[in-house]
Design a protein around this motif. Structure first.
Motif, PDB file in Angstrom:
ATOM      1  N   ALA A  77      41.883  -3.441  19.932  1.00 21.35           N
ATOM      2  CA  ALA A  77      41.233  -3.667  18.638  1.00 21.35           C
ATOM      3  C   ALA A  77      42.162  -3.339  17.476  1.00 21.35           C
ATOM      4  N   GLY A 133      32.673  -4.790  19.578  1.00 19.29           N
ATOM      5  CA  GLY A 133      33.405  -4.615  20.828  1.00 19.29           C
ATOM      6  C   GLY A 133      32.789  -5.391  21.975  1.00 19.29           C
ATOM      7  N   GLN A 137      34.476  -8.504  24.104  1.00 19.99           N
ATOM      8  CA  GLN A 137      34.586  -8.503  25.559  1.00 19.99           C
ATOM      9  C   GLN A 137      33.964  -9.764  26.144  1.00 19.99           C
TER      10      GLN A 137
END
Length: 214
Positions: A77, A133, A137
């Protein structure tokens, strides 16, 4: 070329540290296999060897023609790429088309299908670095699905993600197995272990429990 993934007496190191020690395993198409074990047991290394991105010191891996789609454990990230979700998922077609070739209609269809399978169709134009996040993914898993490889390997794909992302990813793995893909993923999740077709448990780089059913 076999439709199975066959791991034969594979040994691998990280530097001078023995990480995988003479592991044998067979993974069948149309099944989901979980790889379990404690930290340092060799799970990630074995998956990387099967994917062909980590060199084995001994033994061999036989894979189906068509390659392997591999989703690594971590997402960086701190260094987001200036991509939209669609562009990131479309990178899954590079193996067949190359990074500079224009995607054909069937490629674009596969990209759309992969995004839909992970619940990302509405986010197609969203910058990748603007996602949560769990959404990022899901995009990485969609990128792997867009490859349409006969083998899908995932290293803890649901670790640290929200419940929504977990459900999408778990459903996608099950759907790929129903499509006849060899699906293998590392997990610490007891529910995922119970739902899997097979489990391979490692300890100190060795097979602690033979590959078997749930």
């Amino acid at each position: 070329m076999t439709d199975l993934v066959q791991v034969e007496r594979v040994t691998a190191y990280h530097g001078t540290v023995l990480a995988v020690d003479a592991v044998d395993a067979v993974f069948a198409p149309g099944t989901v296999t979980v790889v379990t074990g404690g930290n340092g047991s060799g799970k990630s290394t074995m998956l990387a060897v099967v994917a062909g991105v980590h060199q084995a010191a001994a033994g061999r891996v036989l894979r189906p023609a068509g390659g392997v789609a591999f989703v690594r454990q971590s997402w960086s990230a701190e260094r987001p790429l200036p991509l939209t979700v669609r562009s990131a998922v479309a990178m899954g077609r590079w193996r067949d088309r190359g990074p500079w070739a224009r995607l054909r209609a069937d490629d674009r269809t596969l990209v759309t299908e992969a995004m839909t399978q992970l619940g990302l169709a509405d986010l197609a134009r969203r910058p990748l670095d603007a996602l949560s996040g769990g959404q990022r993914q899901r995009a990485l898993v969609a990128q792997a699905l867009a490859q349409r490889a006969p083998v899908l390997l995932l290293d803890e794909p649901t670790a640290g993600v929200d419940e929504t992302a977990r459900r999408w990813i778990e459903d996608a793995m099950a759907a790929e197995a129903r499509r006849g893909v060899v699906v293998v993923h590392v997990t610490h999740d007891a529910d995922q272990v119970r739902r899997a077709d097979h489990r391979l448990h490692l300890a100190a780089g060795r097979v602690a429990e033979p590959l078997g059913g749930r």
